[in-house]
Design a protein around this motif. Structure first.
Motif, short mmCIF file in Angstrom:
data_model
loop_
_atom_site.label_atom_id
_atom_site.label_comp_id
_atom_site.label_asym_id
_atom_site.label_seq_id
_atom_site.Cartn_x
_atom_site.Cartn_y
_atom_site.Cartn_z
N LEU A 133 66.94 31.65 12.71
CA LEU A 133 68.30 32.16 12.48
C LEU A 133 68.33 33.20 11.35
O LEU A 133 68.99 34.23 11.47
CB LEU A 133 69.26 31.01 12.17
CG LEU A 133 70.72 31.43 11.96
CD1 LEU A 133 71.33 32.00 13.25
CD2 LEU A 133 71.57 30.27 11.45
N TRP A 136 76.02 40.00 13.06
CA TRP A 136 76.89 38.88 13.44
C TRP A 136 76.17 38.07 14.50
O TRP A 136 75.47 38.63 15.35
CB TRP A 136 78.21 39.40 14.00
CG TRP A 136 79.09 39.99 12.96
CD1 TRP A 136 79.02 41.27 12.48
CD2 TRP A 136 80.16 39.36 12.25
NE1 TRP A 136 79.98 41.46 11.52
CE2 TRP A 136 80.70 40.31 11.36
CE3 TRP A 136 80.72 38.08 12.29
CZ2 TRP A 136 81.77 40.02 10.50
CZ3 TRP A 136 81.79 37.79 11.44
CH2 TRP A 136 82.30 38.75 10.56
N VAL A 137 76.33 36.77 14.45
CA VAL A 137 75.68 35.89 15.41
C VAL A 137 76.71 34.91 15.98
O VAL A 137 77.53 34.37 15.23
CB VAL A 137 74.54 35.08 14.75
CG1 VAL A 137 73.99 34.03 15.70
CG2 VAL A 137 73.41 36.01 14.31
N VAL A 138 76.68 34.75 17.29
CA VAL A 138 77.44 33.66 17.91
C VAL A 138 76.43 32.64 18.39
O VAL A 138 75.57 32.96 19.20
CB VAL A 138 78.30 34.16 19.08
CG1 VAL A 138 78.94 32.97 19.79
CG2 VAL A 138 79.38 35.10 18.59
N LEU A 139 76.51 31.45 17.84
CA LEU A 139 75.60 30.37 18.20
C LEU A 139 76.37 29.38 19.06
O LEU A 139 77.35 28.79 18.61
CB LEU A 139 75.08 29.70 16.91
CG LEU A 139 74.21 28.46 17.05
CD1 LEU A 139 72.92 28.75 17.81
CD2 LEU A 139 73.89 27.89 15.66
N CYS A 140 75.94 29.24 20.30
CA CYS A 140 76.66 28.39 21.26
C CYS A 140 75.81 27.20 21.67
O CYS A 140 74.77 27.36 22.32
CB CYS A 140 76.98 29.17 22.54
SG CYS A 140 78.25 30.40 22.33
N PHE A 141 76.26 26.02 21.31
CA PHE A 141 75.61 24.81 21.81
C PHE A 141 76.31 24.41 23.11
O PHE A 141 77.50 24.66 23.31
CB PHE A 141 75.77 23.67 20.81
CG PHE A 141 75.02 23.87 19.52
CD1 PHE A 141 73.72 23.40 19.38
CD2 PHE A 141 75.61 24.52 18.45
CE1 PHE A 141 73.03 23.57 18.18
CE2 PHE A 141 74.93 24.69 17.25
CZ PHE A 141 73.64 24.22 17.12
N TYR A 142 75.56 23.75 23.99
CA TYR A 142 76.17 23.26 25.23
C TYR A 142 75.40 22.02 25.67
O TYR A 142 74.26 21.81 25.28
CB TYR A 142 76.20 24.35 26.30
CG TYR A 142 74.84 24.85 26.71
CD1 TYR A 142 74.17 25.79 25.94
CD2 TYR A 142 74.23 24.38 27.86
CE1 TYR A 142 72.92 26.24 26.30
CE2 TYR A 142 72.97 24.83 28.24
CZ TYR A 142 72.32 25.75 27.45
OH TYR A 142 71.07 26.19 27.80
N PRO A 143 76.05 21.18 26.51
CA PRO A 143 75.46 19.87 26.79
C PRO A 143 74.14 19.91 27.56
O PRO A 143 73.30 19.05 27.36
CB PRO A 143 76.53 19.16 27.62
CG PRO A 143 77.80 19.89 27.32
CD PRO A 143 77.40 21.30 27.05
N GLY A 144 73.97 20.87 28.44
CA GLY A 144 72.69 20.87 29.13
C GLY A 144 72.61 21.88 30.24
O GLY A 144 73.62 22.28 30.82
N ASP A 145 71.39 22.29 30.52
CA ASP A 145 71.16 23.19 31.65
C ASP A 145 71.58 22.47 32.93
O ASP A 145 71.49 21.25 33.03
CB ASP A 145 69.67 23.53 31.74
CG ASP A 145 69.20 24.34 30.53
OD1 ASP A 145 70.06 24.88 29.83
OD2 ASP A 145 67.98 24.41 30.32
#
Lengths: 84, 152
Positions: A64, A71-80
């Motif tokens: 990171l 600028w950074v947008v960090l996107c977590f998501y539950p799963g592929d």
């Protein structure tokens, strides 16, 4: 910005880097309760980390702090292969 | 993720890098990109898809759901100094609004450019009125800004 990572049989992993969030040295009185992890606060530094990534047909390592200055947008998501 | 990928050019125009992260391995990321996302977005996902096995990074960011073993929909806007300017966290069944993320970035960028001299009121969009906080504005917001403007 990214370095290519060697792909072996082991699943590549990463994790937080840099100083850990300040550890409070407290006298241990009560049996330790498992503390809920503290939420990030706005206006404070984003914790640095290194993580393996798939990008542009390659496997790379992303740090990171290499993105400082952008600028950074960090996107977590539950799963592929999840649906939303 | 596909919605973010589709809007990637708009993020790039704002000089924003996108990083996605889940507990899946990079091998699964590749499969998801190659076999599904590339059918939804031309050329596939244009930004790095990061792997956070065990949710170590997600835990530090406070969005790892230990019971379910997955990361919730946490979205963090980080400025060029590495400071978190905003975040939003949703439970898995509800997707995010990419346009709102873009709007927030534009607002944070305007505030940063003005070195804090300007602030963006509720519902602000690029080109719309900003406020200039200071002694003269105290108690006078009602004169320059109307609630209707939040919904225009």
């Amino acid at each position: 910005m990214e370095e290519e990572s060697k792909v072996g049989c082991a699943r590549p992993t990463g994790g937080p880097v840099g100083e850990p969030a300040e550890e409070k040295i407290e006298e241990q009185k009560e049996p330790l309760k498992k503390e809920a992890p503290e939420m990030i606060k706005v206006g404070q530094k984003a914790p640095d980390f290194v993580a393996p990534a798939y990008f542009n047909k390659n496997f790379i390592d992303v740090k990171l702090s290499n993105y400082l200055g952008k600028w950074v947008v960090l996107c977590f998501y539950p799963g592929d292969f999840t649906f939303v | 993720m596909s919605a973010v990928a589709v809007k990637y050019r708009e993020f790039q125009k704002l000089d924003v890098e996108v990083l996605s992260m889940s507990i899946d391995s990079v091998f699964v990321h590749k499969m998801w990109n190659d076999h599904e996302l590339s059918k939804m977005v031309e050329g596939g996902v244009p930004f790095p898809m990061l792997s956070d096995a065990g949710g170590k990074v997600g835990t530090v960011y406070g969005i790892y759901d230990e019971a379910a073993g997955v990361e919730t929909r946490g979205r963090f806007i980080i400025d060029p100094d590495g400071v978190v300017q905003g975040f939003e966290v949703l439970t898995p069944p509800v997707g995010r609004n990419v346009s709102e993320t873009l709007r927030q970035i534009q607002a944070f960028q305007l505030v940063r450019k003005s070195k804090g001299a300007e602030a963006t009121p509720s519902g602000w969009k690029p080109g719309k009125k900003t406020l200039k906080p200071g002694p003269d504005l105290v108690g006078k917001v009602w004169e320059t800004w109307k609630t209707d403007m939040a919904f225009e």
